[in-house]
Design a protein around this motif. Structure first.
Motif, PDB file in Angstrom:
ATOM      1  N   ARG A  29       0.849  -1.257   0.134  1.00 33.95           N
ATOM      2  CA  ARG A  29       0.041   0.125   0.085  1.00 33.95           C
ATOM      3  C   ARG A  29       0.624   1.210   0.031  1.00 33.95           C
ATOM      4  NH1 ARG A  29      -4.797  -1.273   4.944  1.00 33.95           N
ATOM      5  NH2 ARG A  29      -2.837  -2.990   5.214  1.00 33.95           N
ATOM      6  N   THR A  30       1.948   1.079  -0.232  1.00 27.21           N
ATOM      7  CA  THR A  30       2.760   1.954  -0.287  1.00 27.21           C
ATOM      8  C   THR A  30       2.528   2.683  -1.821  1.00 27.21           C
ATOM      9  OG1 THR A  30       4.708   1.225  -2.137  1.00 27.21           O
ATOM     10  CG2 THR A  30       4.709   1.127   0.458  1.00 27.21           C
ATOM     11  N   PRO A  31       3.042   4.659  -1.809  1.00 27.07           N
ATOM     12  CA  PRO A  31       2.942   4.779  -2.954  1.00 27.07           C
ATOM     13  C   PRO A  31       3.612   4.491  -4.455  1.00 27.07           C
ATOM     14  CG  PRO A  31       3.217   6.779  -1.368  1.00 27.07           C
ATOM     15  CD  PRO A  31       3.645   5.486  -0.927  1.00 27.07           C
ATOM     16  N   HIS A  32       3.102   4.761  -5.535  1.00 23.31           N
ATOM     17  CA  HIS A  32       3.452   4.135  -6.743  1.00 23.31           C
ATOM     18  C   HIS A  32       5.412   5.144  -6.616  1.00 23.31           C
ATOM     19  CE1 HIS A  32       3.525   3.129 -10.822  1.00 23.31           C
ATOM     20  NE2 HIS A  32       4.519   4.017 -11.423  1.00 23.31           N
ATOM     21  N   PRO A  33       5.581   4.175  -7.254  1.00 25.83           N
ATOM     22  CA  PRO A  33       7.846   4.307  -7.038  1.00 25.83           C
ATOM     23  C   PRO A  33       8.100   5.345  -7.412  1.00 25.83           C
ATOM     24  CG  PRO A  33       7.516   1.750  -7.575  1.00 25.83           C
ATOM     25  CD  PRO A  33       5.573   2.146  -7.425  1.00 25.83           C
ATOM     26  N   ALA A  34       8.692   6.839  -7.067  1.00 29.66           N
ATOM     27  CA  ALA A  34       8.878   7.932  -7.838  1.00 29.66           C
ATOM     28  C   ALA A  34       9.549   7.434  -8.913  1.00 29.66           C
ATOM     29  CB  ALA A  34       9.732   9.000  -6.376  1.00 29.66           C
ATOM     30  N   ALA A  35      11.001   6.815  -8.162  1.00 28.83           N
ATOM     31  CA  ALA A  35      11.925   6.478  -9.359  1.00 28.83           C
ATOM     32  C   ALA A  35      11.230   5.504 -10.839  1.00 28.83           C
ATOM     33  CB  ALA A  35      12.821   5.255  -8.652  1.00 28.83           C
ATOM     34  N   LEU A  36       9.694   5.610 -10.923  1.00 30.82           N
ATOM     35  CA  LEU A  36       9.423   5.101 -11.856  1.00 30.82           C
ATOM     36  C   LEU A  36       8.408   6.598 -12.776  1.00 30.82           C
ATOM     37  CD1 LEU A  36       7.561   1.424 -11.289  1.00 30.82           C
ATOM     38  CD2 LEU A  36       9.223   2.077 -12.924  1.00 30.82           C
ATOM     39  N   GLY A  37       8.347   7.437 -12.340  1.00 35.67           N
ATOM     40  CA  GLY A  37       8.130   8.538 -13.109  1.00 35.67           C
ATOM     41  C   GLY A  37       6.513   8.925 -12.696  1.00 35.67           C
ATOM     42  N   SER A  38       6.085   9.646 -13.467  1.00 37.33           N
ATOM     43  CA  SER A  38       4.788  10.103 -12.910  1.00 37.33           C
ATOM     44  C   SER A  38       3.476   8.545 -13.956  1.00 37.33           C
ATOM     45  CB  SER A  38       4.237  11.217 -13.635  1.00 37.33           C
ATOM     46  OG  SER A  38       2.865  11.608 -13.700  1.00 37.33           O
ATOM     47  N   PRO A  39       2.754   8.266 -12.856  1.00 32.75           N
ATOM     48  CA  PRO A  39       1.745   7.366 -13.727  1.00 32.75           C
ATOM     49  C   PRO A  39       0.848   7.878 -14.686  1.00 32.75           C
ATOM     50  CG  PRO A  39       1.193   7.492 -11.470  1.00 32.75           C
ATOM     51  CD  PRO A  39       2.297   8.597 -12.020  1.00 32.75           C
ATOM     52  N   LEU A  40       0.613   9.413 -14.690  1.00 35.49           N
ATOM     53  CA  LEU A  40      -0.115  10.376 -15.629  1.00 35.49           C
ATOM     54  C   LEU A  40       0.059  10.702 -17.135  1.00 35.49           C
ATOM     55  CD1 LEU A  40      -3.031  12.390 -15.538  1.00 35.49           C
ATOM     56  CD2 LEU A  40      -1.529  14.798 -14.934  1.00 35.49           C
ATOM     57  N   THR A  41       1.877  10.491 -16.593  1.00 29.77           N
ATOM     58  CA  THR A  41       2.412  10.917 -18.827  1.00 29.77           C
ATOM     59  C   THR A  41       2.690  10.229 -18.985  1.00 29.77           C
ATOM     60  OG1 THR A  41       3.604  12.082 -17.602  1.00 29.77           O
ATOM     61  CG2 THR A  41       1.703  13.210 -18.014  1.00 29.77           C
ATOM     62  N   HIS A  42       3.746   9.224 -17.776  1.00 25.30           N
ATOM     63  CA  HIS A  42       4.794   8.167 -18.338  1.00 25.30           C
ATOM     64  C   HIS A  42       4.171   7.071 -19.529  1.00 25.30           C
ATOM     65  CE1 HIS A  42       7.736   4.803 -18.574  1.00 25.30           C
ATOM     66  NE2 HIS A  42       8.692   5.922 -17.676  1.00 25.30           N
ATOM     67  N   PRO A  43       4.647   7.517 -20.826  1.00 29.76           N
ATOM     68  CA  PRO A  43       4.426   6.351 -21.754  1.00 29.76           C
ATOM     69  C   PRO A  43       4.093   5.678 -21.525  1.00 29.76           C
ATOM     70  CG  PRO A  43       6.292   7.073 -22.493  1.00 29.76           C
ATOM     71  CD  PRO A  43       6.627   8.033 -21.437  1.00 29.76           C
ATOM     72  N   ASN A  44       5.229   4.177 -21.049  1.00 27.32           N
ATOM     73  CA  ASN A  44       5.034   2.960 -20.579  1.00 27.32           C
ATOM     74  C   ASN A  44       4.866   2.459 -19.038  1.00 27.32           C
ATOM     75  OD1 ASN A  44       8.064   3.635 -22.454  1.00 27.32           O
ATOM     76  ND2 ASN A  44       6.759   2.401 -23.135  1.00 27.32           N
ATOM     77  N   ILE A  45       5.234   3.788 -18.622  1.00 24.64           N
ATOM     78  CA  ILE A  45       4.693   2.719 -16.340  1.00 24.64           C
ATOM     79  C   ILE A  45       3.494   3.128 -15.777  1.00 24.64           C
ATOM     80  CG2 ILE A  45       5.402   2.344 -14.807  1.00 24.64           C
ATOM     81  CD1 ILE A  45       8.090   2.103 -16.101  1.00 24.64           C
ATOM     82  N   THR A  46       1.904   3.013 -15.440  1.00 24.57           N
ATOM     83  CA  THR A  46       1.422   3.446 -14.900  1.00 24.57           C
ATOM     84  C   THR A  46       0.353   2.825 -14.997  1.00 24.57           C
ATOM     85  OG1 THR A  46      -0.914   4.594 -15.688  1.00 24.57           O
ATOM     86  CG2 THR A  46      -0.090   3.722 -17.430  1.00 24.57           C
TER      87      THR A  46
END
Length: 533
Positions: A38-55
């Motif tokens: 239940r941790t936040p989406h990992p910051a190292a993976l960028g923004s789930p709003l705008t990342h083209p591959n990881i949301t």
């Protein structure tokens, strides 16, 4: 020569080389003990709003991996693998080991199964966050609406969507493909369904027909293929009132428009906002947005910024189809094999080329019953489905489908210069159809009972550890690391840019986005910044 053979022979090799496919894969993030992370989406993976591959999908704990569009299966799966490598390294770092050790037990993982891990109470499942922009808030409010309408547990189910297109196909031809796919989707549930069992936490407080497996917390259906695609999965009593026709674009659009614009009393009772002013949902209609409509396959079109999906379809026609029936394969580190992808290519070609009579309300009901039977009892010996009001054995119907595919496999091999890749894949998949004990769902149950003391979660956790180890053991070149690091940074910058440009109050943005005018063809609607909800 049959009509199907003539149509297959008429497909020019360069046109077949124009087939494009892409994959979207959902997976829950879990702790090393198999409980939901239940941790936040990992910051190292960028923004789930705008990342083209990881949301993210419904939950903050549910990562969605998205490939680009590819002309051949190996390239598509290679990109999916690269995305997995990046995600697994970011999740391993969350455990504090910092060494990315393939054998380490610390760190979060991707859950290898479609049916979820051990879940907390419904209200504790975190809904995805997308930042402070209007489009980011709208995405979260839409998901809050899903939680009110269907509960959060149902939304934690994960699967694979296979997006597919062929050059020169008209909207009418795509709808012919869709009608045939819906009629015969039972075949994909039978061949690739891998969710016959579930942790009891998933159905806590819900009515179900599942049986206990042993004395532990696992529930199952003895002959099930895909509980995900059955009554406990993506099903809705409210949506069951819809009779959506796939005879042409306009009949489909008219069905959806009514569901997107007419208030639905139970959802009116929920309201747009709660007493404290927090938003409960985007609208009180049967569907908040088009993506809320559950189906085995969807007609799709790339949309412009802020454009509604239905408007895009009406204005510019169908561009590709989205296949939504595939469970995660828990025996495969990336959840799907090349054989499965190639079989889907052949199956879709067959659905496109075969005669496709217009559907009717009676057939739509028949298709729904067949799907539920195949999901809950698909491996049951002698199971009978209905076709045109007449009974037919699932295995007989399956044999008819498989009879037509070798020709298409040979055509695809010749066009794509892949040797015998399609013919070999078809042979291996066809052998499964003749050996039900080797089907993925049967293998899952065999493993649970033989190796994991009748515990679904123990099986899925072991597969999750094995998948992480396999992915972490792959070479991870510095160029690949740098590329995904740059994508993550760029996505965060893009989110900040979108948030800085917001001018409308959120309530005005929401009203504008759900306005019926934005669904209508034939006239423009002003663009809304920030992308699509």
């Amino acid at each position: 020569m049959t009509e199907l053979m003539k149509r297959a022979a008429s497909l020019a090799p360069e046109r077949l080389r124009g087939i494009r496919r892409g994959i979207e894969k959902e997976s829950l993030r879990v702790q090393p003990d198999g409980q939901l992370a239940r941790t936040p989406h990992p910051a190292a993976l960028g923004s789930p709003l705008t990342h083209p591959n990881i949301t993210t999908d419904f939950s903050e704990s549910q990562i969605e991996l998205v490939t680009g569009v590819h002309g051949q299966v190996p390239a598509c799966l290679a990109e999916l693998t690269h995305i997995h490598q990046t995600v697994h390294r970011a999740l391993a770092a969350l455990g504090g080991n910092g060494q990315h050790d393939a054998n380490a037990d610390a760190g979060e993982m991707l859950w290898a199964a479609s049916m979820p891990c051990g879940l907390p109470v419904d209200e504790a499942i975190p809904i995805a966050q997308y930042g402070a922009s209007n489009v980011g808030r709208a995405r979260r409010v839409y998901r809050m609406g899903l939680s009110h309408r269907y509960g959060r547990r149902m939304q934690t189910i994960s699967g694979i969507h296979y997006n597919w297109s062929l050059p020169g196909v008209t909207s009418d031809q795509y709808f012919g493909l869709i009608r045939n796919f819906r009629r015969q989707a039972f075949a994909l549930l039978y061949l690739f369904g891998a969710s016959p069992a579930v942790c009891s936490t998933f159905v806590a407080g819900r009515q179900h027909d599942l049986q206990p497996l042993g004395t532990n917390s696992t529930l199952y259906a003895p002959w099930a293929t895909s509980l995900r695609m059955g009554r406990l999965g993506y099903q809705s009593d409210a949506q069951a009132t819809l009779t959506v026709s796939y005879n042409d674009l306009e009949s489909y659009a008219a069905s959806l428009q009514a569901a997107l614009t007419q208030p639905y009393p139970p959802y009116e009772a929920v309201g747009i906002q709660g007493p404290g002013g927090d938003y409960n949902q985007l609208s009180t209609t049967l569907l908040q947005i088009e993506n809320e409509f559950y189906g085995t396959i969807r007609p799709k079109r790339v949309v412009s910024s802020g454009e509604r999906a239905l408007h895009a379809l009406r204005e510019r026609g169908v561009e590709y189809v989205e296949v939504r029936v595939l469970d995660l394969d828990p025996f495969v580190p990336i959840g799907i094999t090349a054989d499965t992808a190639r079989f889907i290519d052949l199956f879709l070609l067959y659905c496109l080329l075969a005669d496709s009579p217009r559907d009717s309300p009676q057939e739509i009901a028949e298709v729904k019953r067949n799907q539920q039977l195949a999901a809950a009892r698909g491996r049951e010996p002698g199971l009978m489905l209905q076709r045109g009001g007449q009974p037919i054995a699932l295995t007989d119907w399956m044999a008819e489908i498989l009879h037509h595919l070798p020709l298409l496999a040979a055509v695809m091999d010749a066009a794509l210069h892949e040797g015998t890749a399609y013919r070999d894949a078809l042979a291996r998949i066809a052998s499964l159809a003749a050996a039900p004990r080797q089907l993925p769902a049967a293998r899952v149950l065999q493993a649970i009972t033989a190796q994991y003391a009748d515990r679904f979660t123990a099986f899925a956790l072991a597969q999750s550890h094995a998948a992480r180890a396999a992915i972490m053991a792959l070479p991870y070149p510095d160029a690949l690391r740098q590329r995904f690091a740059q994508l993550a940074h760029a996505s965060l910058d893009e989110q900040a840019r979108i948030e800085a440009l917001d001018a409308l109050p959120f309530e005005l943005y929401r009203r504008e986005y759900v306005s019926p005018a934005r669904l209508e063809p034939g006239h423009g609607v002003k663009a809304l910044p920030g992308g699509t909800v």
